[in-house]
Design a protein around this motif. Structure first.
Motif, PDB file in Angstrom:
ATOM      1  N   TYR A 350       0.895  -1.188   0.150  1.00 16.35           N
ATOM      2  CA  TYR A 350      -0.162  -0.004   0.118  1.00 16.35           C
ATOM      3  C   TYR A 350       0.893   1.137  -0.041  1.00 16.35           C
ATOM      4  CZ  TYR A 350      -2.698   4.041   2.121  1.00 16.35           C
ATOM      5  OH  TYR A 350      -3.217   5.120   2.554  1.00 16.35           O
ATOM      6  N   SER A 351       0.744   2.326  -0.563  1.00 14.73           N
ATOM      7  CA  SER A 351       0.916   3.337  -0.604  1.00 14.73           C
ATOM      8  C   SER A 351      -0.099   4.545  -1.117  1.00 14.73           C
ATOM      9  CB  SER A 351       2.377   3.901  -1.624  1.00 14.73           C
ATOM     10  OG  SER A 351       2.488   5.010  -1.715  1.00 14.73           O
ATOM     11  N   GLU A 352      -0.423   5.643  -0.464  1.00 13.32           N
ATOM     12  CA  GLU A 352      -1.377   6.619  -0.838  1.00 13.32           C
ATOM     13  C   GLU A 352      -1.353   7.193  -2.029  1.00 13.32           C
ATOM     14  OE1 GLU A 352      -0.252  10.432   2.190  1.00 13.32           O
ATOM     15  OE2 GLU A 352      -2.138   8.918   2.582  1.00 13.32           O
ATOM     16  N   ASP A 353       0.065   7.277  -2.483  1.00 15.06           N
ATOM     17  CA  ASP A 353       0.661   8.066  -3.446  1.00 15.06           C
ATOM     18  C   ASP A 353       0.398   7.409  -5.036  1.00 15.06           C
ATOM     19  OD1 ASP A 353       1.123  10.340  -1.883  1.00 15.06           O
ATOM     20  OD2 ASP A 353       3.099   9.381  -1.646  1.00 15.06           O
ATOM     21  N   TRP A 354       0.136   6.000  -4.785  1.00 11.19           N
ATOM     22  CA  TRP A 354       0.177   5.154  -6.014  1.00 11.19           C
ATOM     23  C   TRP A 354      -0.938   5.456  -7.059  1.00 11.19           C
ATOM     24  CZ3 TRP A 354       1.764  -0.050  -3.663  1.00 11.19           C
ATOM     25  CH2 TRP A 354       3.083  -0.105  -3.177  1.00 11.19           C
ATOM     26  N   HIS A 355      -0.852   5.791  -8.163  1.00 10.29           N
ATOM     27  CA  HIS A 355      -1.860   5.964  -9.081  1.00 10.29           C
ATOM     28  C   HIS A 355      -2.931   5.032  -9.357  1.00 10.29           C
ATOM     29  CE1 HIS A 355      -3.860   7.132 -12.884  1.00 10.29           C
ATOM     30  NE2 HIS A 355      -3.035   8.368 -12.793  1.00 10.29           N
ATOM     31  N   LYS A 356      -4.111   5.220  -9.189  1.00  8.18           N
ATOM     32  CA  LYS A 356      -5.191   3.964  -9.015  1.00  8.18           C
ATOM     33  C   LYS A 356      -5.427   3.375 -10.151  1.00  8.18           C
ATOM     34  CE  LYS A 356     -10.163   3.484  -7.827  1.00  8.18           C
ATOM     35  NZ  LYS A 356     -11.355   4.176  -7.424  1.00  8.18           N
ATOM     36  N   GLY A 357      -5.017   4.298 -11.282  1.00  6.07           N
ATOM     37  CA  GLY A 357      -5.084   3.471 -12.677  1.00  6.07           C
ATOM     38  C   GLY A 357      -4.415   2.354 -13.085  1.00  6.07           C
ATOM     39  N   VAL A 358      -3.169   2.433 -12.460  1.00  9.90           N
ATOM     40  CA  VAL A 358      -2.206   1.063 -12.764  1.00  9.90           C
ATOM     41  C   VAL A 358      -1.909  -0.059 -11.552  1.00  9.90           C
ATOM     42  CG1 VAL A 358      -1.036   2.654 -14.459  1.00  9.90           C
ATOM     43  CG2 VAL A 358      -0.262   2.609 -11.980  1.00  9.90           C
ATOM     44  N   ILE A 359      -2.792   0.330 -10.773  1.00 11.99           N
ATOM     45  CA  ILE A 359      -2.566  -0.929  -9.510  1.00 11.99           C
ATOM     46  C   ILE A 359      -2.927  -2.324  -9.957  1.00 11.99           C
ATOM     47  CG2 ILE A 359      -2.439   0.929  -7.552  1.00 11.99           C
ATOM     48  CD1 ILE A 359      -5.599  -0.135  -7.037  1.00 11.99           C
TER      49      ILE A 359
END
Length: 567
Positions: A350-359
């Motif tokens: 988990y990271s709050e900065d990761w882009h939701k579109g590519v997880i």
């Protein structure tokens, strides 16, 4: 990798089928492994026909759906075609909306914003419909779990027709019609259609009511084939027919949007693999990086010059997506290495900065390194959202269902799912997910497996054999490209690492006095010392390699092992 050789069919059956079809025993052997035992079954396999498509009215609620849509047309109601932001959803919206617009102009499209609205039917989408005097929503590739949303729409005087292929929850939404073959009381003969496939069955039913021939619907099949490939549904039964005809459309008369995507590639003929790795990621990139509506605009555009402009914009999103995917995968791998002190059955990062579109892509990448059920979380508004991916043979949807008390919502398939939860639920969920998987997974599933059709001598590989093999396509789940094992091969001295950081393996192999065959093994660069030092066994599929205008057969290597004791 675990190498698993498929069971050999009975010798009598092999001989019988070979005689019936006038083929050699090797081809009959491969057909029997696919469950094809008679001339008639082989004919359907090699010559897919629209005659083999099922009557759409066999699907539960199809009559209701057609009656409600026709009523909307007769009364001059506004219709909203609503779909998810991935390839399956956007192709489905493009398909149904463009078909409806051939005879009725009052049709709008809606794709939810991945970041503001999240997956599936949203309250914002229903409010949009209400604000624009829309009284019928056709939901595609979503809606089967939207019980509260459909009730909310009903209060506002908006009806729903749901076309979904995901697994239903305990309660079915009270829509006018729910088309989903995975409902327990739906007796439709084939339940592996994708969302766009369900959309096609709907327009097939509407067309039948108008006296249209199915051939008039062929131009829509490029969308269906794209969705079948992207959504990784089995290419069996109806999907095989739809994918076969859809590929013909892609290769002969694709719609302007698809033509604009493939134009720069200069490929002569696209396979389902090309659809998965070339067309699908670009369509997906719109919803991942910007907005899924851009994909619908591209796929419904009829002017090629405008479509080229749209495709160039989407290519920019795709490049952006690739950069994010690489960066986030690197960060996620570092996080696993830093935090992992004991052997685990799951990967949860988990990271709050990761882009939701590519997880979702990142989750698949992590499985390439740590082969186990994987969840990648990021922040989505006030909640955390995750994409789940699984390993072959393990049902991640069932595992999430066992953790439902720690979740806000979830949905999806056996191998891919999405979920949201409150931040304070994260640790408890993470622990519970590990516990559920540890208790239920067969540990053999934590080692990647390659299923081998049969052992093959290199001198059995002939142009004629490959011509027949090509007719087994389109390949995909349920009908994978045949995989072969050849033993005691020797590199002729041309083996080398190629590509970035030489992570791929290129070689030329011989077996005794057989002809030499070139081979390429992606991510097998670390096997180079092995092929230089000893004889080796190889597992591979066959493909054509075009170089400098010359076409030759090559081994697409999946794994290599040394022949022990023969250095």
């Amino acid at each position: 990798m675990r190498w698993t050789l498929k069971a050999r069919p009975e010798a009598g059956k092999i001989q019988k089928l070979a005689n019936e079809l006038g083929v050699d025993e090797l081809v009959a052997f491969l057909l029997l492994q696919r469950g094809i035992e008679t001339f008639e079954e082989a004919k359907k396999f090699f010559r897919p026909s629209v005659e083999d498509l099922h009557d759409p009215f066999l699907m539960k609620d199809m009559h209701k759906a057609v009656i409600r849509i026709n009523e909307a047309v007769e009364k001059g109601e506004n219709i909203l075609v609503y779909g998810d932001y991935d390839v399956d959803g956007t192709t489905a919206v493009a398909l149904v909306s463009s078909y409806l617009k051939t005879f009725y102009p009052q049709v709008a499209t809606y794709i939810p914003d991945r970041y503001e609205e999240g997956y599936g039917v949203s309250y914002q989408g229903i409010d949009f419909a209400h604000d624009n005097d829309i009284s019928l929503i056709i939901a595609l590739d979503c809606g089967i779990k939207a019980v509260d949303k459909v009730a909310y729409a009903s209060e506002k005087g908006i009806d729903f027709v749901i076309c979904d292929h995901h697994r239903p929850g305990d309660k079915i939404p009270e829509a006018v019609a729910v088309l989903d073959p995975k409902q327990e009381d739906c007796t439709y003969p084939y339940d592996e259609l994708c969302g766009c496939g369900i959309g096609f069955k709907l327009i097939q039913a509407l067309a039948a009511g108008k006296g249209q021939d199915i051939s008039e619907l062929y131009p829509y099949l490029d969308l269906v084939a794209t969705a079948i490939g992207a959504d990784i549904v089995p290419i069996t039964g109806e999907n095989r027919v739809l994918a076969s005809f859809g590929l013909q459309v892609i290769n002969s008369h694709p719609r302007a949007g698809i033509a604009a995507i493939i134009k720069p590639l200069k490929k002569k003929k696209l396979s389902i693999t090309d659809v998965v790795f070339i067309i699908a990621p670009r369509i997906n990139a719109a919803g991942r990086i910007k907005h899924g509506q851009h994909a619908v605009n591209l796929l419904t555009e009829t002017d090629i010059n405008t479509a080229v402009i749209f495709a160039e914009e989407i290519e920019t999103y795709n490049q952006n997506r690739k950069d994010l995917d690489k960066q986030i995968t690197h960060e996620a791998l570092q996080q696993i290495q830093q935090n992992e002190e004991e052997e685990k059955f799951t990967t949860v990062v988990y990271s709050e900065d990761w882009h939701k579109g590519v997880i979702g892509i990142v989750a698949s990448r992590l499985i390439e390194t740590y082969y186990r059920p994987t969840l990648v979380f990021t922040r989505s508004g006030e909640k955390l959202a995750a994409s789940a991916r699984s390993v072959k043979g393990f049902d991640v949807y069932n595992a999430l269902e066992a953790c439902r008390e720690n979740l806000e919502q979830f949905g999806g398939h056996k191998y891919a799912a999405g979920l949201t939860l409150k931040e304070e639920q994260y640790e408890a969920f993470k622990n519970r997910f590990e516990e559920v998987v540890a208790e239920s997974i067969d540990e053999n599933l934590l080692q990647p497996e390659v299923i081998i059709d049969t052992e093959l001598q290199l001198d059995q590989i002939t142009p004629r054999f490959y011509r027949i093999l090509k007719q087994f396509a389109p390949f995909g789940p349920g009908n994978s490209a045949p995989v072969f094992l050849s033993r005691r091969l020797k590199d002729t001295g041309y083996g080398k690492g190629v590509g970035e950081e030489q992570k791929h393996l290129k070689l030329t192999a011989k077996q005794g006095n057989s002809p030499a065959f070139g081979g390429i093994g992606f991510n097998l660069g670390d096997k180079l010392p092995l092929i230089r030092e000893s004889y080796f066994d190889a597992v591979y599929s066959l493909e054509e390699n075009e170089w400098n205008g010359q076409v030759s057969l090559q081994l697409k290597l999946k794994d290599i092992k040394p022949v022990l004791g023969n250095l």
